[in-house]
Design an enzyme around this catalytic site. Structure first.
Site, PDB file in Angstrom:
ATOM      1  N   GLU A  90       6.032 -31.149   1.486  1.00 22.03           N
ATOM      2  CA  GLU A  90       6.232 -29.920   2.264  1.00 22.03           C
ATOM      3  C   GLU A  90       7.581 -29.953   2.973  1.00 22.03           C
ATOM      4  O   GLU A  90       8.316 -28.961   2.964  1.00 22.03           O
ATOM      5  CB  GLU A  90       5.104 -29.765   3.295  1.00 22.03           C
ATOM      6  CG  GLU A  90       3.777 -29.352   2.706  1.00 22.03           C
ATOM      7  CD  GLU A  90       2.667 -29.335   3.742  1.00 22.03           C
ATOM      8  OE1 GLU A  90       1.702 -28.580   3.557  1.00 22.03           O
ATOM      9  OE2 GLU A  90       2.755 -30.095   4.736  1.00 22.03           O
ATOM     10  N   GLU A  91       7.909 -31.073   3.568  1.00 23.41           N
ATOM     11  CA  GLU A  91       9.190 -31.209   4.266  1.00 23.41           C
ATOM     12  C   GLU A  91      10.352 -30.970   3.311  1.00 23.41           C
ATOM     13  O   GLU A  91      11.304 -30.250   3.621  1.00 23.41           O
ATOM     14  CB  GLU A  91       9.294 -32.600   4.892  1.00 23.41           C
ATOM     15  CG  GLU A  91      10.539 -32.805   5.741  1.00 23.41           C
ATOM     16  CD  GLU A  91      10.605 -34.185   6.365  1.00 23.41           C
ATOM     17  OE1 GLU A  91      11.596 -34.450   7.073  1.00 23.41           O
ATOM     18  OE2 GLU A  91       9.685 -35.001   6.151  1.00 23.41           O
TER      19      GLU A  91
END
Length: 493
Positions: free
Chosen positions: A165-166
């Site tokens: 996600e990052e």
């Protein structure tokens, strides 16, 4: 009829005529008009391993193909270290956020604060704390959530972002800011750019590093694949996050390896630190995370002396030992056996990649050979020479050689950039007026899930007709008032 009566009757007739004309003008050529969209706001805390920052975003309440046109209006760096450093003082983590929240409240209109979605996303620092002590991680989250709920915002929760996600939210940020996802056209409309290649994203934090790009081949490992739909277009991306390969954790792992290679003696010779540099540390400063577990025979309070030898030939060799470069048959890999298709297209490298190379004046698209030569030249300088040249950077001055060579090793040996593809890497901190990081991408993706507000619909006129109607209304009122005044105060002879 006496003269007074004739004048009053004439004025009343004029009043009626003016009123009828005004009525006709107000009724003809009426159009449906949509009022300009209102503005929505959102807050995102980036709780990184080394520090926390708050970003304030805004976007029109109506959206373009389901995704908001988001812009950054304010940012605030929280005093102190990242929230993971408050493991033994959770309340301190919550208190540290309040000054930045006060700053955000001064930006957002009071009537909109209660409906402002607010999130806290933690990255690798909290991932490591959760691995080390999940109870302490939960206590930190409880305190930061409590602090945020004291403010009149719509707090939606605190969470630890996955590495993927990052990385993928950072990719969205880069491509949004550089207008490869959507662009304002000469026709005055937001449009998807035609024949524009999206950019890859390279992120280096304190505890992890991420690579995200759109490959030219089918992604073989679905664990490294992510799909986004933004502004009506689907994007299939390769992304992977390497925990413990951020610059701080990698530096600790390197120090631990040098300590262990020296049979745990109290004096550590560090080839990546400048010659003449000397530092006293404890065992606890090195072996303090799941990335660097403490050997059972060592005491955390034991004192070590680290001495720099300034050897840029030995330094990359020591750094390379941190990477497992073996790969399974019939597949391409990055490192640690993780599948990675060949890098493709242009890349933006930000965060730690930018800060170190900016200090070394290497953000100007120089060749790989030039970058290598510059870093080696810096690493060959002794400590007294560096302090004399850069007196204002003394606190971090000893780290630029080790991090510079680590970045080179990571990009070339790890991510597989070479002399030809190196020129595709752009080192940058900002694009436009916004910081490059995962938070803007997070908010853009989030606006896919925030309902669109329907535009307010009213009836409207052409300005010339509206002005004419108002003029005749004024004339009717004036004529009527004059008629009343004459009737009341004009005495007949």
């Amino acid at each position: 009829m006496e003269y007074k009566g004739k004048v009053v009757a004439g004025l009343l007739t004029a009043t009626c005529v003016f009123s009828i004309i005004a009525l006709i003008l107000s009724a003809v050529d009426v159009k449906d008009v949509f009022l300009p969209p209102g503005t929505k706001y959102g807050l995102v805390f980036d709780a990184g391993s080394t520090h926390t920052a708050l970003y304030v975003y805004q976007w029109p309440a109506d959206k373009e193909n389901g995704t908001g046109i988001v812009s950054q209006v304010e940012s605030c760096t929280v005093n102190g270290s990242g929230i993971s450093s408050y493991a033994d003082d959770p309340a301190g983590a919550g208190a540290s956020l309040k000054p930045c929240l006060d700053k955000a409240m001064a930006v957002i209109p009071v009537e909109q604060q209660w409906q402002t979605p607010t999130y806290l996303g933690a990255t690798a620092g909290m991932r490591l704390l959760r691995e080390q002590n999940s109870t302490k991680a939960e206590q930190v989250f409880a305190e930061v959530s409590k602090a945020i709920r004291e403010f009149p915002v719509d707090f939606r929760g605190a969470q630890i972002l996955t590495g993927n996600e990052e990385g993928s939210f950072g990719w969205i940020t880069v491509n949004y800011l550089l207008e490869t996802l959507i662009k304002f056209s000469f026709a005055g409309k937001w449009e998807h750019p035609q024949n524009t290649e999206v950019l890859g994203a390279l992120d280096l934090g304190g505890a992890s590093t991420q690579i995200t790009f759109q490959p030219g081949v089918t992604i073989e490992d679905k664990n490294t694949s992510v799909l986004f739909r933004l502004y009506g277009t689907n994007y299939s991306l390769y992304t992977h996050s390497y925990l413990c390969y951020g610059q701080i954790q990698a530096s600790k792992r390197l120090m631990a390896a040098l300590h262990q290679d020296g049979s745990y003696v109290q004096n550590i010779s560090h080839p990546c630190y400048p010659k003449g540099y000397r530092r006293i540390i404890t065992i606890a400063e090195i072996y303090d995370s799941p990335c660097v577990p403490t050997p059972s025979m060592l005491s955390p309070a034991q004192i070590l002396t680290v001495t720099g030898t300034g050897n840029p030939a030995a330094c990359p060799t020591a750094i390379l030992k941190l990477f497992n470069l073996t790969c399974g048959a019939n597949r391409t890999c990055g490192f640690d056996g993780v599948y990675q298709p060949p890098v493709r297209g242009q890349f933006f490298a930000f965060a730690g990649f930018y800060y170190t190379f900016s200090f070394l004046n290497l953000t100007g698209q120089q060749s790989l050979s030039h970058v290598n030569a510059t870093v080696w030249d810096f690493c060959n300088k002794n400590w007294s020479e560096l302090v004399e040249t850069f007196p204002q950077n003394k606190e971090h001055l000893h780290t630029y050689c080790v991090v510079g060579l680590y970045i080179l090793t990571l990009l070339v040996d790890g991510y597989k950039f070479d002399e030809h593809t190196w020129s595709n890497i752009h080192f940058s901190q900002k694009a436009g007026n916004a910081d490059i990081g995962w938070t803007l991408g997070f908010m853009l993706n989030l606006t896919n899930m925030i309902p669109t507000e329907a535009l307010e619909h009213v009836k409207g006129h052409e300005p010339s007709l509206w002005a004419g109607a108002i003029s005749f209304i004024v004339l009717a009122i004036v004529a009527g008032l004059v008629a009343i005044l004459l009737q009341c105060f004009w005495k007949s002879k």
